[in-house]
Motif scaffolding. Sequence first.
Motif, PDB file in Angstrom:
ATOM      1  N   ARG A 142      55.010 -21.360 137.026  1.00  0.00           N
ATOM      2  CA  ARG A 142      55.939 -20.941 136.211  1.00  0.00           C
ATOM      3  C   ARG A 142      55.356 -20.833 134.857  1.00  0.00           C
ATOM      4  O   ARG A 142      54.333 -21.527 134.666  1.00  0.00           O
ATOM      5  CB  ARG A 142      57.267 -21.606 135.941  1.00  0.00           C
ATOM      6  N   ALA A 173      63.298 -24.408 138.956  1.00  0.00           N
ATOM      7  CA  ALA A 173      64.266 -23.278 138.875  1.00  0.00           C
ATOM      8  C   ALA A 173      64.540 -22.505 137.484  1.00  0.00           C
ATOM      9  O   ALA A 173      64.948 -21.202 137.379  1.00  0.00           O
ATOM     10  CB  ALA A 173      65.817 -23.903 138.827  1.00  0.00           C
ATOM     11  N   ARG A 174      63.472 -23.027 136.513  1.00  0.00           N
ATOM     12  CA  ARG A 174      63.283 -22.180 135.456  1.00  0.00           C
ATOM     13  C   ARG A 174      62.577 -21.046 135.402  1.00  0.00           C
ATOM     14  O   ARG A 174      61.518 -21.237 136.011  1.00  0.00           O
ATOM     15  CB  ARG A 174      62.938 -23.178 134.255  1.00  0.00           C
ATOM     16  N   SER A 214      62.683 -30.445 139.878  1.00  0.00           N
ATOM     17  CA  SER A 214      63.913 -30.105 138.809  1.00  0.00           C
ATOM     18  C   SER A 214      63.451 -29.000 137.854  1.00  0.00           C
ATOM     19  O   SER A 214      64.768 -28.253 137.797  1.00  0.00           O
ATOM     20  CB  SER A 214      64.076 -31.323 138.291  1.00  0.00           C
ATOM     21  N   GLN A 267      57.978 -26.786 144.826  1.00  0.00           N
ATOM     22  CA  GLN A 267      59.492 -25.909 144.840  1.00  0.00           C
ATOM     23  C   GLN A 267      60.566 -26.793 144.523  1.00  0.00           C
ATOM     24  O   GLN A 267      61.498 -26.358 143.959  1.00  0.00           O
ATOM     25  CB  GLN A 267      59.455 -24.881 145.958  1.00  0.00           C
TER      26      GLN A 267
END
Length: 301
Positions: free
Chosen positions: A260, A180-181, A177, A174
Amino acid sequence: MDVHGRDLRYFVAVADHLSFTAAADALYVSQPALSKQIRKLETQLGAELFVRDSRSVALTPVGAALLPHALRLLATWEMGEAAVESAKATQGAALAIGISTSPGRGILPAVRSRFTTAFPHAKPVLRLVGWDDPTAGLAEGSTDVAYVWLPLIDSDRYHWLVVASEPRLVALPQSHSLAARESIDFADLLAEPFLALPKSAGVLRDYWLALDARAGHPPIIGAEVSSTEETYEALVNGDGVVLLATGNAPLVARDSVVTRPVTGISPCELALAWRRDDKRPLVRGYAQACALVVGERPTTA
């Protein structure tokens, strides 16, 4: 006319020995009982089968005509009995089902329900096989059918049935970098260290490293993993990122690990596989039950 197999066996025994006494001994019945049964058969046929006197027994022309047919019928019935016994033994046998991680997606219980309906005496047994064997036991013969990820090593040895096709995700800490996308292009992961399957996984290791989408960029291996727990611990430790199937995301996406969507790579395929030369009814029956559940047809290399 209703002639029993016992009648034909008695007739063949007398024809073979040309003696009621010897035939009765071979059949473990009394001579009077044997004689009575032969007379009953002759009455049904409307003709004598044997010429009898105090010293000898011989076939009549009718008996000689019947003998080869009786022999064939008895031989066919014996083969039928053997086939029935073999089928009974097969139905009661265990079927080893290999998995490396749970297929999930509701597949296992649905297939088991259909399979046990068709083979109520069979014993399906799940066997967990390490990620170092991408065939989940099929190659070495420790499993009869297996849920595996495609592509298969030595694919020409197997039949398979695709049970799920779904996008590949990337799992990462988490704190990463890129976390967050909402989605991540695979090109942005080329410089990242990846968690890899053991080298023995062969083409499957290459697949989960997405070698086909790297345009010649060799992967950076952060660590090798052989289980879900090892994967989770390596992710938490920051050893690398890893591609995984959408349906397997809940296995690692917890606490400080997120998943993701990834663009720029193909979907993955989960399949039920079995050895091409394995013709046993239980194996074919399990594959058929799976096909009915997922609505697909088997594929070969």
